[in-house]
Motif scaffolding. Structure first.
Motif, PDB file in Angstrom:
ATOM      1  N   SER A   1      88.917 -44.280  12.866  1.00  0.00           N
ATOM      2  CA  SER A   1      88.547 -45.376  11.966  1.00  0.00           C
ATOM      3  C   SER A   1      89.360 -45.279  10.680  1.00  0.00           C
TER       4      SER A   1
ATOM      5  N   SER B   1      90.647 -47.792   7.122  1.00  0.00           N
ATOM      6  CA  SER B   1      90.607 -49.062   6.398  1.00  0.00           C
ATOM      7  C   SER B   1      91.911 -49.355   5.674  1.00  0.00           C
TER       8      SER B   1
ATOM      9  N   TYR C   1      93.036 -46.420  17.311  1.00  0.00           N
ATOM     10  CA  TYR C   1      92.201 -46.879  16.200  1.00  0.00           C
ATOM     11  C   TYR C   1      91.193 -47.931  16.661  1.00  0.00           C
ATOM     12  N   SER C   2      90.093 -48.009  15.936  1.00  0.00           N
ATOM     13  CA  SER C   2      89.168 -49.124  16.088  1.00  0.00           C
ATOM     14  C   SER C   2      89.587 -50.196  15.087  1.00  0.00           C
ATOM     15  N   GLY C   3      89.157 -51.417  15.304  1.00  0.00           N
ATOM     16  CA  GLY C   3      89.509 -52.493  14.380  1.00  0.00           C
ATOM     17  C   GLY C   3      89.255 -53.849  15.000  1.00  0.00           C
ATOM     18  N   ASP C   4      89.536 -54.897  14.211  1.00  0.00           N
ATOM     19  CA  ASP C   4      89.298 -56.260  14.685  1.00  0.00           C
ATOM     20  C   ASP C   4      90.585 -57.066  14.844  1.00  0.00           C
ATOM     21  N   TYR C   5      91.720 -56.359  14.780  1.00  0.00           N
ATOM     22  CA  TYR C   5      93.010 -57.039  14.903  1.00  0.00           C
ATOM     23  C   TYR C   5      93.790 -56.429  16.063  1.00  0.00           C
TER      24      TYR C   5
ATOM     25  N   TRP D   1      94.378 -51.840  18.873  1.00  0.00           N
ATOM     26  CA  TRP D   1      93.498 -52.455  17.873  1.00  0.00           C
ATOM     27  C   TRP D   1      93.599 -51.677  16.558  1.00  0.00           C
ATOM     28  N   ILE D   2      93.695 -52.416  15.455  1.00  0.00           N
ATOM     29  CA  ILE D   2      93.696 -51.811  14.120  1.00  0.00           C
ATOM     30  C   ILE D   2      92.973 -52.769  13.174  1.00  0.00           C
ATOM     31  N   ASN D   3      92.844 -52.385  11.915  1.00  0.00           N
ATOM     32  CA  ASN D   3      92.404 -53.303  10.870  1.00  0.00           C
ATOM     33  C   ASN D   3      93.638 -53.771  10.095  1.00  0.00           C
TER      34      ASN D   3
ATOM     35  N   GLN E   1      95.093 -51.881   7.173  1.00  0.00           N
ATOM     36  CA  GLN E   1      95.864 -50.649   7.346  1.00  0.00           C
ATOM     37  C   GLN E   1      97.335 -50.832   6.985  1.00  0.00           C
TER      38      GLN E   1
END
Length: 220
Positions: A51, A53, A186-190, A209-211, A214
């Motif tokens: 995770s 940000s 990574y986790s994320g919504d993108y 997947w990333i945010n 980042q």
């Protein structure tokens, strides 16, 4: 008649240079061989997505050095007395990674456990005739890049360099040898394309997947 002979000569020279270029494009065994099967004795243990940000530091451990094999057993204990390490930053005839000419592959079909995080194996091959400096203290200096919505490649990680050179052990890679490392998931919504960058060398692209945050440094 003389003009025809000149044209034939020019054509023959063109054919010779074309054949030379084709010979230079011959693939190395690293490029032709399938990604090795990775044997990880921690595969069955719990691992989760990383995770993040903001733009963070890359921590990429070396798990294997040596010949390119069909199967590689992942080793978590580092032998700093081996030929793949050197004391301090006295490179001598060792090239830095910015000068490195390496091949890089990421295999997303295999999952390994990196300190409790889901990761994909990364294989790096030294294409050059020189020994390369690739990191410190058993680590390998590469970062992950992602593609933005505008199609631009930007880093989502940055290198961590030791502040003090005292006691530092350089990680080195001799010619025609490989090092096995890993890149975390990574986790994320993108959802976007990702790739590994080492010096001026890049890996194959893969989905991840990333945010989007980042791509930026943490706000102070």
């Amino acid at each position: 008649m003389i003009q025809i002979i000149r044209l034939i000569s020019i054509f023959c020279v063109f054919i010779i240079f074309s054949n030379c270029n084709k010979e230079k494009e011959v693939k190395t065994p690293f490029e032709e061989q399938k990604f090795p099967i990775i044997v990880d004795n921690m595969t069955g243990q719990h691992a989760e997505l990383a995770s993040a940000s903001w733009l963070g530091y890359a921590h990429n451990q070396a798990y294997y050095f040596g010949e390119l094999l069909d199967t590689i057993i992942l080793k978590r204990q580092i032998d700093f007395k081996s030929d793949y390490f050197a004391s301090g930053y006295d490179y001598g005839n060792i090239l830095t990674m910015d000068s490195a000419r390496v091949g890089i592959k990421v295999d997303t079909s295999q999952i390994i456990n990196t300190l409790g995080l889901k990761s994909n194996p990364v294989l790096i091959y030294n294409k050059s005739i020189d020994t390369l400096f690739i990191g410190t203290d058993g680590g390998v200096y590469f970062i992950t890049e992602g593609k933005t919505k505008t199609g631009e490649w930007k880093p989502i990680e940055k290198h961590y360099f030791p502040f003090c050179g005292t006691g530092v052990i350089s990680t080195i890679l001799p010619p025609k040898k490989v090092v096995l490392s890993s890149v975390v998931n990574y986790s994320g919504d993108y959802n976007t394309k990702l790739r590994i960058k080492m010096g001026s060398n890049y890996s194959n692209e893969y989905d991840g997947w990333i945010n989007e945050s980042q791509f930026e440094s943490a706000k102070e």
